[in-house]
Design a protein around this motif. Structure first.
Motif, PDB file in Angstrom:
ATOM      1  N   GLN A 164       0.809  -1.223   0.000  1.00 24.53           N
ATOM      2  CA  GLN A 164       0.000   0.000   0.000  1.00 24.53           C
ATOM      3  C   GLN A 164       0.839   1.267   0.000  1.00 24.53           C
ATOM      4  O   GLN A 164       0.333   2.355  -0.210  1.00 24.53           O
ATOM      5  CB  GLN A 164      -0.994   0.007   1.173  1.00 24.53           C
ATOM      6  CG  GLN A 164      -0.386   0.004   2.548  1.00 24.53           C
ATOM      7  CD  GLN A 164      -0.215  -1.405   3.097  1.00 24.53           C
ATOM      8  OE1 GLN A 164      -0.165  -2.373   2.348  1.00 24.53           O
ATOM      9  NE2 GLN A 164      -0.123  -1.535   4.412  1.00 24.53           N
ATOM     10  N   ASP A 174       3.004   2.862  -4.173  1.00 22.39           N
ATOM     11  CA  ASP A 174       2.586   3.706  -5.295  1.00 22.39           C
ATOM     12  C   ASP A 174       2.333   2.925  -6.570  1.00 22.39           C
ATOM     13  O   ASP A 174       2.657   3.394  -7.663  1.00 22.39           O
ATOM     14  CB  ASP A 174       3.664   4.757  -5.599  1.00 22.39           C
ATOM     15  CG  ASP A 174       3.382   6.042  -4.875  1.00 22.39           C
ATOM     16  OD1 ASP A 174       2.265   6.197  -4.378  1.00 22.39           O
ATOM     17  OD2 ASP A 174       4.286   6.894  -4.826  1.00 22.39           O
ATOM     18  N   ILE A 175       1.781   1.718  -6.437  1.00 20.72           N
ATOM     19  CA  ILE A 175       1.513   0.950  -7.644  1.00 20.72           C
ATOM     20  C   ILE A 175       0.007   0.811  -7.846  1.00 20.72           C
ATOM     21  O   ILE A 175      -0.774   0.951  -6.912  1.00 20.72           O
ATOM     22  CB  ILE A 175       2.101  -0.468  -7.563  1.00 20.72           C
ATOM     23  CG1 ILE A 175       1.649  -1.127  -6.269  1.00 20.72           C
ATOM     24  CG2 ILE A 175       3.595  -0.440  -7.677  1.00 20.72           C
ATOM     25  CD1 ILE A 175       1.714  -2.612  -6.331  1.00 20.72           C
ATOM     26  N   TYR A 234     -13.351   4.017  -3.944  1.00 26.43           N
ATOM     27  CA  TYR A 234     -12.406   3.365  -3.028  1.00 26.43           C
ATOM     28  C   TYR A 234     -10.991   3.796  -3.370  1.00 26.43           C
ATOM     29  O   TYR A 234     -10.184   4.110  -2.493  1.00 26.43           O
ATOM     30  CB  TYR A 234     -12.538   1.841  -3.151  1.00 26.43           C
ATOM     31  CG  TYR A 234     -11.894   1.071  -2.018  1.00 26.43           C
ATOM     32  CD1 TYR A 234     -12.648   0.642  -0.948  1.00 26.43           C
ATOM     33  CD2 TYR A 234     -10.530   0.775  -2.025  1.00 26.43           C
ATOM     34  CE1 TYR A 234     -12.081  -0.069   0.096  1.00 26.43           C
ATOM     35  CE2 TYR A 234      -9.948   0.068  -0.987  1.00 26.43           C
ATOM     36  CZ  TYR A 234     -10.729  -0.354   0.070  1.00 26.43           C
ATOM     37  OH  TYR A 234     -10.143  -1.049   1.101  1.00 26.43           O
ATOM     38  N   ALA A 235     -10.701   3.817  -4.683  1.00 28.19           N
ATOM     39  CA  ALA A 235      -9.369   4.219  -5.139  1.00 28.19           C
ATOM     40  C   ALA A 235      -9.154   5.710  -4.938  1.00 28.19           C
ATOM     41  O   ALA A 235      -8.120   6.147  -4.427  1.00 28.19           O
ATOM     42  CB  ALA A 235      -9.199   3.857  -6.605  1.00 28.19           C
ATOM     43  N   ARG A 267      -8.337   7.111  -1.448  1.00 22.40           N
ATOM     44  CA  ARG A 267      -7.021   6.780  -0.898  1.00 22.40           C
ATOM     45  C   ARG A 267      -5.872   7.320  -1.734  1.00 22.40           C
ATOM     46  O   ARG A 267      -4.712   7.129  -1.392  1.00 22.40           O
ATOM     47  CB  ARG A 267      -6.911   5.258  -0.753  1.00 22.40           C
ATOM     48  CG  ARG A 267      -7.810   4.719   0.346  1.00 22.40           C
ATOM     49  CD  ARG A 267      -8.027   3.237   0.249  1.00 22.40           C
ATOM     50  NE  ARG A 267      -8.869   2.758   1.335  1.00 22.40           N
ATOM     51  CZ  ARG A 267     -10.192   2.885   1.353  1.00 22.40           C
ATOM     52  NH1 ARG A 267     -10.811   3.468   0.353  1.00 22.40           N
ATOM     53  NH2 ARG A 267     -10.893   2.439   2.391  1.00 22.40           N
ATOM     54  N   PRO A 299      -3.248   9.954  -3.336  1.00 23.08           N
ATOM     55  CA  PRO A 299      -2.620  11.172  -2.822  1.00 23.08           C
ATOM     56  C   PRO A 299      -3.261  12.384  -3.480  1.00 23.08           C
ATOM     57  O   PRO A 299      -3.619  12.341  -4.659  1.00 23.08           O
ATOM     58  CB  PRO A 299      -1.159  11.009  -3.229  1.00 23.08           C
ATOM     59  CG  PRO A 299      -1.157   9.981  -4.301  1.00 23.08           C
ATOM     60  CD  PRO A 299      -2.332   9.106  -4.087  1.00 23.08           C
ATOM     61  N   ARG A 319       4.980  11.784 -10.098  1.00 26.85           N
ATOM     62  CA  ARG A 319       3.579  11.492 -10.303  1.00 26.85           C
ATOM     63  C   ARG A 319       3.000  12.529 -11.239  1.00 26.85           C
ATOM     64  O   ARG A 319       3.131  13.718 -11.037  1.00 26.85           O
ATOM     65  CB  ARG A 319       2.864  11.554  -8.965  1.00 26.85           C
ATOM     66  CG  ARG A 319       1.531  10.831  -8.981  1.00 26.85           C
ATOM     67  CD  ARG A 319       0.814  11.119  -7.701  1.00 26.85           C
ATOM     68  NE  ARG A 319       1.701  10.968  -6.566  1.00 26.85           N
ATOM     69  CZ  ARG A 319       1.987   9.807  -6.017  1.00 26.85           C
ATOM     70  NH1 ARG A 319       1.472   8.725  -6.485  1.00 26.85           N
ATOM     71  NH2 ARG A 319       2.796   9.750  -4.988  1.00 26.85           N
ATOM     72  N   ARG A 363     -10.206   2.066 -11.969  1.00 25.26           N
ATOM     73  CA  ARG A 363      -9.950   2.067 -10.523  1.00 25.26           C
ATOM     74  C   ARG A 363      -8.454   2.177 -10.250  1.00 25.26           C
ATOM     75  O   ARG A 363      -8.033   2.965  -9.399  1.00 25.26           O
ATOM     76  CB  ARG A 363     -10.517   0.778  -9.914  1.00 25.26           C
ATOM     77  CG  ARG A 363     -10.398   0.710  -8.408  1.00 25.26           C
ATOM     78  CD  ARG A 363     -11.038  -0.544  -7.841  1.00 25.26           C
ATOM     79  NE  ARG A 363     -10.272  -1.740  -8.161  1.00 25.26           N
ATOM     80  CZ  ARG A 363     -10.527  -2.948  -7.646  1.00 25.26           C
ATOM     81  NH1 ARG A 363     -11.544  -3.109  -6.824  1.00 25.26           N
ATOM     82  NH2 ARG A 363      -9.794  -3.983  -7.986  1.00 25.26           N
ATOM     83  N   ALA A 364      -7.669   1.410 -11.006  1.00 29.00           N
ATOM     84  CA  ALA A 364      -6.217   1.453 -10.797  1.00 29.00           C
ATOM     85  C   ALA A 364      -5.663   2.836 -11.131  1.00 29.00           C
ATOM     86  O   ALA A 364      -4.806   3.359 -10.413  1.00 29.00           O
ATOM     87  CB  ALA A 364      -5.541   0.382 -11.633  1.00 29.00           C
ATOM     88  N   SER A 399      -6.149   5.710  -8.515  1.00 32.31           N
ATOM     89  CA  SER A 399      -5.325   5.740  -7.308  1.00 32.31           C
ATOM     90  C   SER A 399      -3.979   6.419  -7.598  1.00 32.31           C
ATOM     91  O   SER A 399      -3.120   6.466  -6.733  1.00 32.31           O
ATOM     92  CB  SER A 399      -5.145   4.336  -6.742  1.00 32.31           C
ATOM     93  OG  SER A 399      -4.126   3.656  -7.424  1.00 32.31           O
ATOM     94  N   ARG A 400      -3.832   6.947  -8.806  1.00 28.61           N
ATOM     95  CA  ARG A 400      -2.650   7.722  -9.213  1.00 28.61           C
ATOM     96  C   ARG A 400      -1.347   6.988  -8.954  1.00 28.61           C
ATOM     97  O   ARG A 400      -0.477   7.472  -8.226  1.00 28.61           O
ATOM     98  CB  ARG A 400      -2.620   9.057  -8.480  1.00 28.61           C
ATOM     99  CG  ARG A 400      -3.854   9.885  -8.729  1.00 28.61           C
ATOM    100  CD  ARG A 400      -3.850  11.076  -7.812  1.00 28.61           C
ATOM    101  NE  ARG A 400      -2.780  11.963  -8.197  1.00 28.61           N
ATOM    102  CZ  ARG A 400      -2.978  13.181  -8.640  1.00 28.61           C
ATOM    103  NH1 ARG A 400      -4.183  13.649  -8.754  1.00 28.61           N
ATOM    104  NH2 ARG A 400      -1.966  13.937  -8.959  1.00 28.61           N
ATOM    105  N   PRO A 401      -1.192   5.814  -9.570  1.00 27.91           N
ATOM    106  CA  PRO A 401       0.035   5.046  -9.329  1.00 27.91           C
ATOM    107  C   PRO A 401       1.220   5.636 -10.099  1.00 27.91           C
ATOM    108  O   PRO A 401       1.028   6.360 -11.074  1.00 27.91           O
ATOM    109  CB  PRO A 401      -0.311   3.670  -9.876  1.00 27.91           C
ATOM    110  CG  PRO A 401      -1.322   3.923 -10.935  1.00 27.91           C
ATOM    111  CD  PRO A 401      -2.085   5.149 -10.517  1.00 27.91           C
TER     112      PRO A 401
END
Lengths: 231, 371
Positions: free
Chosen positions: B73, B76-77, B98-99, B102, B104, B121, B160-161, B164-166
């Motif tokens: 978690q 950052d992926i 959900y993404a 959480r 940033p 990022r 969704r992925a 979450s700004r991976p």
């Protein structure tokens, strides 16, 4: 003492029973959840031994369990003595504390087994997915595990509570049968029957019967509403 | 830049990857057969497997050191699973939320995690609703995820992925459970998003066509080891490339698709190499890659005029691979420097007297626009 249908009966055992059952459920929820989680995720062959230990109260005669607890908790025993060092007064046996400790051991499998099965049925990749979405351990527990395993929690709580309400042997051994202190309802009914006070026994038994039906109906209703599809 | 050395034992299988150094810009494909350790390596890289050991660094940030692991978690992926792994107790919107909740809030300031460029990022050019529309699930936000088709689920999983700004997006065979149509549509979506969002992607597949479509770089895996890390161009220039196992040697030409002309043909290529393509799929396409099987390419010493084959390209023979069952693969250099493979009989090779450096014409029988 109250009068109901012209019968004088003490409701003290009823309240004590509910109190012990509620405390036991709460404690087993707190202790049983991590234990069930650990067991569900465990891959070593040692798991079988631990599972057997958790299931032990299912097969052991309650009097045997109660006897060992009585020995372990006795006022001169190491456990009580150790607690005295921390300022503990009073005693573990023949008290509410003793009743709750006994019940926790006795009802352990009823809390742990449903939770364990619920956790085992939980797809690991959903937890993995939550971790990749930046959810930490507690976050994952409350947002993924709890909602998806809520049926398991419901079953565990109901079984623990109901099983504690109905116990006899362990509470008799550890708690004794002290009126207004450790006399639980099942023992009170037994006492009334022994003294041929059938009216009183009828009254308490009837109340327990109604209570059980109401609780179970509520639980089954909730269970249906809680149905979670996992596809 | 992903750098390290990882080992992971799963029963009798041992992953022993590294030391490796992967430039993660663009799309990096982990390629290998089932059981080669691709998924295991990805699980070790993402920290999803607690038994991974070794060293791992992402842009200088320590992810693994011996048995110590930075929890997933905090890495950052983003991850798109083979079966989407959507939360069944949440709606489509719930899954995206959900993404988002959480993720940033602001981009990491320069210097605080790889200055600007690759490691930094990027601001996501989408909010939830725009991104949902972009991946084609705008009308499904309030649906139960279990009522979605396989393709729709993967679209939700991708959105969704991304939300979450991976800094690194991992995809584990995201298309393998889909039918061919959904596969083609999603492949295009992933290709476009990779360029629009600019997030580095680690993509697992065992399908050469997905590699040829998406990859900038290929990590070849076999028996739990990394065999080669090379660019797609290098991977396709090697006669023993594992990408050729299924359909024989393949070339991928890069270029741009132009406007359809009066003959109903669509030009593809650049100012030095020009092909003309037929078929409806080429019209209005923005494809940038063309796939040509070596067995669909013939060689001729002069440019035949009276022939039905449309595309004739002047080439220089660069390399002739050893004969195999009476056939040889001839690697030819096009005018713009790209490599085109032709598979001809050894007999024709001798008859035409082809040798490295010889000039010839490549006649291309059929191509597939990767769109």
């Amino acid at each position: 003492m109250i009068e109901l249908f012209g019968i004088g009966v003490s409701l003290q055992p009823l309240w004590l029973t509910l109190k012990v059952a509620a405390l036991t459920t709460l404690i087993l929820l707190l202790l049983g959840t991590p234990l069930a989680w650990w067991l569900a995720r465990m891959q070593s062959s040692f798991k079988i031994v631990l599972e057997a230990l958790v299931a032990l109260p299912l097969v052991l005669p309650p009097t045997v369990l109660g006897f060992y607890l009585l020995i372990a908790l006795n006022p001169d025993g190491p456990l009580t003595q150790a607690l005295r060092l921390f300022g503990f007064e009073g005693q573990l046996t023949f008290s509410l504390t003793g009743l709750v400790i006994g019940s926790v051991f006795y009802s352990l499998p009823f809390a742990v087994q449903p939770l364990m099965h619920a956790f085992e049925a939980l797809p690991t990749r959903l937890l993995d997915a939550a971790a990749t979405l930046r959810a930490g351990v507690l976050d994952r527990f409350f947002t993924v595990v709890l909602p998806l395993a809520r049926r398991g929690f419901l079953v565990a709580m109901t079984l623990t509570f109901a099983h504690t309400v109905g116990e006899f042997g362990v509470v008799l051994m550890v708690g004794g049968n002290i009126p207004d202190a450790t006399r639980m309802v099942s023992i009170a009914i037994f006492d009334h029957v022994e003294s041929l006070e059938y009216a009183e026994a009828h009254l308490l038994s009837g109340m327990m019967l109604v209570f059980s039906v109401v609780v179970l109906t509520l639980v089954y209703g909730l269970n249906r509403r809680f149905a979670v599809k996992v596809g | 830049m992903l750098k390290g050395h990882l080992t992971l034992r799963q029963g009798r299988f041992l992953l022993d990857a590294g030391p490796f150094e992967i430039d993660t810009r663009g799309v990096t494909v982990l390629f290998g057969r089932s059981g080669s350790g691709k998924s295991t390596l990805l699980r070790a890289i993402t920290g999803l497997d607690r038994h991974a050991r070794g060293q791992l660094e992402f842009h200088g940030e320590r992810w693994q050191d011996g048995a110590w692991q930075l929890p997933t978690q905090r890495r950052d992926i983003g991850f798109v699973f083979q079966d989407a792994a959507l939360f069944p107790h949440l709606s489509v919107r719930g899954n995206l939320d959900y993404a988002l909740r959480r993720a940033p809030l602001s981009p990491i300031p320069p210097g605080g995690g790889g200055a600007g460029g690759e490691g930094g990022r990027r601001a996501l050019p989408f909010d939830l609703v725009t991104l949902a529309a972009r991946v084609g699930i705008a009308d499904k936000l309030d649906r139960d995820v279990l009522s979605l088709s396989g393709g729709e689920r993967q679209r939700v999983a991708i959105a969704r992925a991304l939300l979450s700004r991976p800094r690194l997006l991992c995809m584990d065979e995201p298309l393998s459970a889909l039918d061919w149509r959904a596969k083609a549509e999603l492949l295009r979506l992933i290709d476009e998003l990779a360029r629009e969002v600019g997030v580095p992607i680690l993509y697992i597949t065992h399908a050469p066509i997905e590699v040829e479509r998406l990859a900038d770089r290929v990590v070849f895996m076999a028996d739990g080891r990394i065999e080669h890390i090379e660019t797609l161009r290098e991977a396709l220039a090697r006669p023993d490339s594992p990408l050729f196992d299924e359909e024989g040697p393949v070339s991928v030409l890069e270029g741009e698709t132009g406007a359809t002309d009066e003959d109903g043909l669509t030009p593809f290529g650049n100012d030095r190499v020009r092909l003309r393509l037929t078929g409806g799929c080429a019209r209005g396409s923005r494809a940038t890659r063309l796939r040509i099987l070596a067995r669909d390419v013939s060689l001729s010493l002069d440019d035949p005029a009276r022939i039905s084959i449309l595309n004739h390209l002047p080439v220089t023979v660069e390399r002739i691979d050893p004969e195999h069952e009476g056939r040889v693969t001839v690697a030819c250099r096009l005018a713009d420097g790209q490599l085109l493979l032709a598979e001809i009989t050894a007999y024709s090779l001798r008859r035409l007297g082809l040798h490295a450096g010889a000039a010839a014409y490549a006649l291309i029988k059929s191509v597939v626009l990767m769109d």
